[in-house]
Design an enzyme around this catalytic site. Sequence first.
Site, PDB file in Angstrom:
ATOM      1  N   ARG A 104     121.954  59.775  32.751  1.00 51.15           N
ATOM      2  CA  ARG A 104     122.990  59.637  33.793  1.00 51.15           C
ATOM      3  C   ARG A 104     122.389  58.786  34.905  1.00 51.15           C
ATOM      4  O   ARG A 104     121.365  59.164  35.493  1.00 51.15           O
ATOM      5  CB  ARG A 104     123.404  61.004  34.325  1.00 51.15           C
ATOM      6  CG  ARG A 104     124.210  60.889  35.602  1.00 51.15           C
ATOM      7  CD  ARG A 104     124.888  62.165  36.018  1.00 51.15           C
ATOM      8  NE  ARG A 104     126.025  62.441  35.157  1.00 51.15           N
ATOM      9  CZ  ARG A 104     126.994  63.306  35.464  1.00 51.15           C
ATOM     10  NH1 ARG A 104     126.956  63.987  36.581  1.00 51.15           N
ATOM     11  NH2 ARG A 104     128.004  63.497  34.625  1.00 51.15           N
ATOM     12  N   HIS A 131     132.077  56.839  31.455  1.00 47.07           N
ATOM     13  CA  HIS A 131     131.717  58.253  31.235  1.00 47.07           C
ATOM     14  C   HIS A 131     132.242  58.656  29.848  1.00 47.07           C
ATOM     15  O   HIS A 131     133.170  59.458  29.722  1.00 47.07           O
ATOM     16  CB  HIS A 131     132.330  59.116  32.346  1.00 47.07           C
ATOM     17  CG  HIS A 131     131.737  60.492  32.471  1.00 47.07           C
ATOM     18  ND1 HIS A 131     130.680  60.930  31.689  1.00 47.07           N
ATOM     19  CD2 HIS A 131     132.058  61.544  33.282  1.00 47.07           C
ATOM     20  CE1 HIS A 131     130.378  62.172  32.029  1.00 47.07           C
ATOM     21  NE2 HIS A 131     131.197  62.563  32.979  1.00 47.07           N
ATOM     22  N   GLN A 134     132.704  62.444  28.547  1.00 50.92           N
ATOM     23  CA  GLN A 134     133.817  63.169  29.152  1.00 50.92           C
ATOM     24  C   GLN A 134     135.132  62.825  28.442  1.00 50.92           C
ATOM     25  O   GLN A 134     135.950  63.707  28.163  1.00 50.92           O
ATOM     26  CB  GLN A 134     133.922  62.820  30.644  1.00 50.92           C
ATOM     27  CG  GLN A 134     135.021  63.566  31.361  1.00 50.92           C
ATOM     28  CD  GLN A 134     134.728  65.050  31.509  1.00 50.92           C
ATOM     29  OE1 GLN A 134     133.683  65.421  32.016  1.00 50.92           O
ATOM     30  NE2 GLN A 134     135.643  65.905  31.084  1.00 50.92           N
ATOM     31  N   ASP A 220     140.798  62.070  39.387  1.00 48.17           N
ATOM     32  CA  ASP A 220     139.355  62.270  39.585  1.00 48.17           C
ATOM     33  C   ASP A 220     139.081  62.083  41.078  1.00 48.17           C
ATOM     34  O   ASP A 220     139.956  61.605  41.825  1.00 48.17           O
ATOM     35  CB  ASP A 220     138.611  61.234  38.712  1.00 48.17           C
ATOM     36  CG  ASP A 220     137.087  61.364  38.737  1.00 48.17           C
ATOM     37  OD1 ASP A 220     136.576  62.410  39.169  1.00 48.17           O
ATOM     38  OD2 ASP A 220     136.409  60.404  38.321  1.00 48.17           O
ATOM     39  N   CYS A 260     138.057  65.797  35.258  1.00 51.56           N
ATOM     40  CA  CYS A 260     136.715  65.971  34.665  1.00 51.56           C
ATOM     41  C   CYS A 260     135.868  66.963  35.460  1.00 51.56           C
ATOM     42  O   CYS A 260     134.901  67.495  34.934  1.00 51.56           O
ATOM     43  CB  CYS A 260     136.021  64.626  34.539  1.00 51.56           C
ATOM     44  SG  CYS A 260     135.668  63.819  36.108  1.00 51.56           S
ATOM     45  N   ARG A 288     133.164  69.926  26.489  1.00 52.98           N
ATOM     46  CA  ARG A 288     131.996  69.040  26.594  1.00 52.98           C
ATOM     47  C   ARG A 288     130.900  69.553  25.647  1.00 52.98           C
ATOM     48  O   ARG A 288     130.252  68.787  24.945  1.00 52.98           O
ATOM     49  CB  ARG A 288     131.454  69.030  28.036  1.00 52.98           C
ATOM     50  CG  ARG A 288     132.334  68.381  29.079  1.00 52.98           C
ATOM     51  CD  ARG A 288     132.396  66.881  28.932  1.00 52.98           C
ATOM     52  NE  ARG A 288     131.097  66.240  29.024  1.00 52.98           N
ATOM     53  CZ  ARG A 288     130.466  65.899  30.162  1.00 52.98           C
ATOM     54  NH1 ARG A 288     131.036  66.134  31.331  1.00 52.98           N
ATOM     55  NH2 ARG A 288     129.292  65.288  30.144  1.00 52.98           N
TER      56      ARG A 288
HETATM   57  N1  NVA Z   1     133.924  59.548  38.815  1.00 50.00           N
HETATM   58  C1  NVA Z   1     133.049  60.645  39.118  1.00 50.00           C
HETATM   59  C2  NVA Z   1     132.901  61.531  37.918  1.00 50.00           C
HETATM   60  C3  NVA Z   1     132.015  62.724  38.120  1.00 50.00           C
HETATM   61  C4  NVA Z   1     131.826  63.542  36.878  1.00 50.00           C
HETATM   62  C5  NVA Z   1     131.697  60.135  39.584  1.00 50.00           C
HETATM   63  O1  NVA Z   1     131.204  59.155  38.989  1.00 50.00           O
HETATM   64  O2  NVA Z   1     131.154  60.673  40.534  1.00 50.00           O
HETATM   65  N1   CP Z   2     132.416  66.107  34.608  1.00 55.47           N
HETATM   66  C1   CP Z   2     131.089  65.978  34.756  1.00 55.47           C
HETATM   67  O1   CP Z   2     130.454  65.067  34.197  1.00 55.47           O
HETATM   68  O2   CP Z   2     130.535  66.953  35.530  1.00 55.47           O
HETATM   69  P1   CP Z   2     129.048  66.978  36.143  1.00 55.47           P
HETATM   70  O3   CP Z   2     128.964  65.877  37.154  1.00 55.47           O
HETATM   71  O4   CP Z   2     128.933  68.348  36.741  1.00 55.47           O
HETATM   72  O5   CP Z   2     128.073  66.749  35.022  1.00 55.47           O
END
Ligand code: NVA
Ligand code: CP
Length: 305
Positions: A104, A131, A134, A220, A260, A288
């Site tokens: 990540r 992502h 997800q 989101d 998500c 997930r």
């Molecule tokens: N779009 C959000 C998703 C978090 C799971 C982010 O990138 O922070």
């Molecule tokens: N939806 C998701 O990826 O959650 P986290 O940021 O908690 O991993």
Amino acid sequence: MPIKHFLQFKDLTAEEIDYLFERAQVIKRRFKAYEPHHTLSDRTLVMIFEKASTRTRLSFEAGMHQLGGAAIYLNTRDSQLGRGEEVEDAGQVISRMCDLVMIRTFEQSIVERFAANSRVPVINGLTNEYHPCQILADIFTFIEHRGPIQGRTVAWIGDSNNMCNTWLQAARLLDFNVHVSTPPGYEVEPDRANDFGQDHFEQFADPMEACKGAHLVTSDVWTSMGFEAENEERRKAFADWCVDAEMMANAAPDALYMHCLPAHRGEEVTAEVIDGPQSVVWDEAENRLHVQKALMEYLVRGRMG
Ligand code: NVA
Ligand code: CP
């Protein structure tokens, strides 16, 4: 067998995704029945986090444990990754000591550079651009509740972020439609739009219009991780892009709501919608675990069963 990575949704074919969903169903059923499913025993997953996470860390770590393997957590703060070690060097070294890597991070180019130097499969656990894990879980959840997604319409309300981009890639691959509504200035980037193919998505200035007849409405956070400096500006720009009961009423009568998570009630969705009967956010989060177990097994061992 050549190494297969999952860096973007389109790294898998529609046929491979069908297989993963079938396999995830089996894995989920076995797990709920307390049947051991140790297809990755003695194998190790390394998880690299450059951004915060609850669900992604938990689902990968628990998932690997349930498959009989081990998961190791690395972050930028207390590994050499935060002290300037080259991504290419990290890819070489880390991939000699494990069987699978999940990352990540910020730019998509980071996971791509790592993967280009890796001896083992690499999974994108979220980047600024995509992502994919997800969206695997989201589509699996849609199918569980409503059957095939092919030909259906998903309304994306809010920012054209990593989630939105991945929905658009998935729509092209799996042949469904996405209605995107963003505030002015936050539209899908034209280059990206071309890549997604105009046949499977349409942009709407008005979020109510985007929701019309949709089988799934999803939103989101207004500010994704890494963009916190824009928070105040975004709060103002996105004020009308909050999914509420009126938008849901404009969607198909049996429309689902997904997010998500983590969510901000009163911003991208009202409490009435996310905590209401059309919301499947908890199933979405749980799935997930099951789809990623199928994904990890597939990337390491190929088709099984
Ligand atoms: N779009 C959000 C998703 C978090 C799971 C982010 O990138 O922070
Ligand atoms: N939806 C998701 O990826 O959650 P986290 O940021 O908690 O991993």
